[in-house]
Design an enzyme around this catalytic site. Structure first.
Site, short mmCIF file in Angstrom:
data_model
loop_
_atom_site.label_atom_id
_atom_site.label_comp_id
_atom_site.label_asym_id
_atom_site.label_seq_id
_atom_site.Cartn_x
_atom_site.Cartn_y
_atom_site.Cartn_z
NE ARG A 57 -14.58 4.86 -2.84
CZ ARG A 57 -13.23 4.92 -4.05
NH1 ARG A 57 -13.21 4.83 -5.44
NH2 ARG A 57 -12.45 5.10 -3.07
CG ASP A 87 -4.84 2.87 -3.54
OD1 ASP A 87 -6.28 3.67 -4.26
OD2 ASP A 87 -4.62 4.49 -3.58
CG HIS A 129 -9.24 0.84 -1.31
ND1 HIS A 129 -10.68 1.21 -1.32
CD2 HIS A 129 -8.46 1.50 -1.94
CE1 HIS A 129 -10.65 2.53 -1.85
NE2 HIS A 129 -9.43 2.83 -2.36
CG HIS A 185 -8.91 1.07 -7.74
ND1 HIS A 185 -10.04 1.04 -6.81
CD2 HIS A 185 -7.88 1.90 -6.93
CE1 HIS A 185 -9.95 2.59 -5.87
NE2 HIS A 185 -8.61 2.95 -5.82
CE1 TYR A 244 -7.95 7.18 -12.12
CE2 TYR A 244 -8.76 8.80 -10.73
CZ TYR A 244 -8.63 7.28 -11.20
OH TYR A 244 -9.14 6.33 -11.04
#
Length: 302
Positions: free
Chosen positions: A121, A244, A27, A29, A45
């Site tokens: 997702r 993350d 996981h 990004h 954000y």
């Protein structure tokens, strides 16, 4: 487009244990450059640029070979940034997109699979998240594709209402963030036992990740250990670990990714065999070469 959150720690340290190989970060990004990949007008954000090269450097620093990029909410259903990163990574990464797969023809589905996409997702914590009634339709559309469903709950207490749909899902289902449990909810939060039961029965997978969102304590988030160990005890063969990175909207200090991997070792009580199961064997089942014919770079690039 001025950033309003902090970037990741630029100096990730190696973890304190010998990471099994080839390990996966399931996981993460990437963001930007914003000039090429602008953010959605409606977003919660605005991140700074956190490009592929920085993510790969982090993986190298902590001894992890493969990564899975999950489409962040700031891009909505515009997956161009993620897809660009998958193509540039030469088979090292996989991706989870946000897309209306019910409106997608077979040619598009196959093209995304060739790029390294392995799932869609569904963020039920956002307005307009997929209604429960559509889970059956989405699962049926993805049957045989090598894709899975990745679900973000608004809270673990929402899980029981989904259980019938999850148990009959036509494709694998991955629950993010330990089911969006929170330590502040107490030692036995509603829905958490049900998540452990689903894992034990092999009905779902779960990501053990996002300790800073689960914890009520500062780093090193020690209050997450009992919750994580409950899931590990239930079914280590159904768990995935995720960093993350670059930790968008992290509450409190920015964590070091090596320290987060050390926390995983605490969650599994230092068990080397379980580390190999969670970091290597489990992700290979969901993201590996069998899915759509794509291959990891140890076997050749996609």
């Amino acid at each position: 487009m001025t950033p309003d959150i902090a970037p990741a720690d630029p100096h990730p340290r190696p973890p304190r244990f010998d990471v099994p190989s080839p390990a996966w970060d399931c996981h993460a990004h990437v963001f930007g450059p914003v000039g090429r990949f602008p953010y959605a007008a409606r977003r919660e954000y605005t991140p700074p640029d956190q490009p592929l090269a920085a993510y790969l450097r982090m993986l190298d620093a902590i001894g992890v070979r493969h990564g899975v990029l999950s489409q962040p909410s700031v891009y909505g259903d515009d997956n161009r940034c993620l897809l660009d990163a998958l193509r540039a990574a030469g088979g090292r990464l996989r991706g989870i997109v946000v897309a209306d797969v019910l409106a997608m023809d077979d040619a598009r589905l196959e093209a995304l699979t060739a790029d390294g996409v392995r799932g869609v997702r569904i963020n039920m914590a956002l307005p307009g998240g997929l209604p429960v009634a559509l889970l059956d339709d989405v699962g049926a559309r993805l049957r045989g594709s090598g894709w899975h469903l990745e679900i973000v709950l608004d809270k673990v207490g929402s899980l029981p209402a989904l259980i019938p749909a999850l148990r009959r899902a036509a494709v694998p289902v991955v629950i993010e963030q330990m089911g969006s449990v929170r330590v502040a909810a107490g030692p036995a939060p509603a829905g958490f036992a049900e998540l452990a039961g689903l894992l034990r029965d092999g009905a779902v997978w779960a990501k053990i990740s996002h300790p800073y969102k689960i914890s009520a304590a500062p780093p090193a988030y020690r209050d997450t250990v009992p919750l994580a160990r409950e899931l590990v005890a239930a079914a280590p063969t159904r768990l995935l670990w995720g960093s993350d990175w670059p930790h968008p909207r992290v509450p409190g200090p920015m964590p070091n990714d090596g320290a987060l991997l050390d926390l995983l070792y605490d969650w599994i009580d230092g068990d080397r065999a379980i580390a190999e199961t969670i970091l290597c064997r489990n992700p290979a089942q969901l993201y590996g070469p069998h899915a759509g014919g794509g291959r990891t770079d140890e076997e050749g690039t996609t």
